[in-house]
Design an enzyme around this catalytic site. Structure first.
Site, PDB file in Angstrom:
ATOM      1  N   PRO A   1       0.795  -1.230   0.000  1.00  0.00           N
ATOM      2  CG  PRO A   1      -0.183  -1.146   2.113  1.00  0.00           C
ATOM      3  CD  PRO A   1       0.502  -2.080   1.164  1.00  0.00           C
ATOM      4  CG  ASN A   2      -0.279   4.269   1.312  1.00  0.00           C
ATOM      5  OD1 ASN A   2      -1.274   4.782   0.809  1.00  0.00           O
ATOM      6  ND2 ASN A   2      -0.313   3.690   2.501  1.00  0.00           N
TER       7      ASN A   2
ATOM      8  NE  ARG B   1       3.819   6.625   1.659  1.00  0.00           N
ATOM      9  CZ  ARG B   1       4.102   5.413   2.105  1.00  0.00           C
ATOM     10  NH1 ARG B   1       4.648   4.522   1.293  1.00  0.00           N
ATOM     11  NH2 ARG B   1       3.833   5.087   3.339  1.00  0.00           N
TER      12      ARG B   1
ATOM     13  CE1 TYR C   1       8.723   5.161   3.110  1.00  0.00           C
ATOM     14  CE2 TYR C   1       7.109   6.941   3.117  1.00  0.00           C
ATOM     15  CZ  TYR C   1       7.637   5.794   3.683  1.00  0.00           C
ATOM     16  OH  TYR C   1       7.067   5.280   4.832  1.00  0.00           O
TER      17      TYR C   1
ATOM     18  CG  ASN D   1       8.250  -1.815   0.540  1.00  0.00           C
ATOM     19  OD1 ASN D   1       7.698  -1.922   1.639  1.00  0.00           O
ATOM     20  ND2 ASN D   1       8.860  -0.701   0.170  1.00  0.00           N
TER      21      ASN D   1
ATOM     22  CB  ALA E   1       1.511   0.285   6.829  1.00  0.00           C
TER      23      ALA E   1
ATOM     24  CD  GLU F   1      10.830  -7.253   6.402  1.00  0.00           C
ATOM     25  OE1 GLU F   1      11.439  -8.218   6.953  1.00  0.00           O
ATOM     26  OE2 GLU F   1      10.225  -6.394   7.033  1.00  0.00           O
TER      27      GLU F   1
ATOM     28  CG  HIS G   1      10.998  -2.150   4.955  1.00  0.00           C
ATOM     29  ND1 HIS G   1       9.633  -2.114   4.797  1.00  0.00           N
ATOM     30  CD2 HIS G   1      11.275  -3.299   5.620  1.00  0.00           C
ATOM     31  CE1 HIS G   1       9.112  -3.193   5.358  1.00  0.00           C
ATOM     32  NE2 HIS G   1      10.085  -3.928   5.856  1.00  0.00           N
TER      33      HIS G   1
ATOM     34  NE  ARG H   1       9.866   6.376   8.702  1.00  0.00           N
ATOM     35  CZ  ARG H   1       8.887   6.109   7.806  1.00  0.00           C
ATOM     36  NH1 ARG H   1       9.012   5.058   7.003  1.00  0.00           N
ATOM     37  NH2 ARG H   1       7.829   6.881   7.716  1.00  0.00           N
TER      38      ARG H   1
HETATM   39  C1  DQA Z   1       8.110   1.168   4.015  1.00  0.00           C
HETATM   40  C2  DQA Z   1       8.150   1.415   5.527  1.00  0.00           C
HETATM   41  C3  DQA Z   1       6.785   1.186   6.154  1.00  0.00           C
HETATM   42  O1  DQA Z   1       6.835   1.426   7.550  1.00  0.00           O
HETATM   43  C4  DQA Z   1       5.774   2.132   5.538  1.00  0.00           C
HETATM   44  O2  DQA Z   1       4.498   1.887   6.067  1.00  0.00           O
HETATM   45  C5  DQA Z   1       5.761   2.073   4.051  1.00  0.00           C
HETATM   46  C6  DQA Z   1       7.033   1.992   3.340  1.00  0.00           C
HETATM   47  C7  DQA Z   1       9.452   1.509   3.347  1.00  0.00           C
HETATM   48  O3  DQA Z   1       9.636   1.099   2.202  1.00  0.00           O
HETATM   49  O4  DQA Z   1      10.281   2.204   3.933  1.00  0.00           O
HETATM   50  O5  DQA Z   1       4.717   2.185   3.419  1.00  0.00           O
HETATM   51  O6  DQA Z   1       7.862  -0.218   3.795  1.00  0.00           O
END
Ligand code: DQA
Length: 142
Positions: A10-11, A18, A23, A74, A77, A98, A100, A107
């Protein structure tokens, strides 16, 4: 030829607009082009999938188990609380890396916990877009 899948949760489709301070400002499509290019340079085919929906990510992981050598994930959240995605990763036998973009340990407190990390082959965090590239490289070397 190894075929791999990159899944963005998501996102992440809003990358570029964003929270660029966290990011980065690379456009989502450009990032995906770069990821696929790196995979190709390492002699692998690479597909990319993004969804804002937990169930769609789970369905894709299930599909991936017969179609792909491994997955770079990725989970956004969902990383921090989705036991359903965790169970899906545990259910499929292919390696899931995994990744990020941000350093989730530096954070908000809730981001320090990954419920998916114990069932992933490995985790990469905080290296910006290189987290994805290194995830791809890890699959090339497995
Ligand atoms: C994320 C880190 C997560 O905590 C966050 O909710 C994201 C992006 C990252 O790529 O740093 O959506 O996965």
């Amino acid at each position: 030829m190894k075929k791999i899948l990159v899944i963005h949760g998501p996102n992440l489709n809003l990358l570029g607009e964003r929270e660029p301070g966290i990011y980065g400002d690379m456009n989502f499509n450009t990032l995906n082009e770069n990821i696929v290019k790196r995979a190709n340079e390492l002699g692998m085919e690479c597909d990319v999938f993004q969804s804002n929906h937990e169930g769609a990510i789970i369905d894709k992981l299930h599909e991936a188990r017969t179609e792909y050598f491994g997955v770079v994930l990725n989970a956004g959240a969902y990383t921090h609380y989705s036991y359903a995605i965790r169970d899906a990763i545990a259910a499929v036998k292919i390696p899931v890396i995994e990744v990020h973009i941000s350093n989730v340990f530096a954070r908000d407190g809730f981001r320090s916990n990954s419920v998916i990390a114990p069932v992933c082959k490995g985790s990469i965090s905080g290296l910006g877009y290189a987290s994805y590239y290194l995830g791809v490289q890890a699959l090339a070397e497995l």
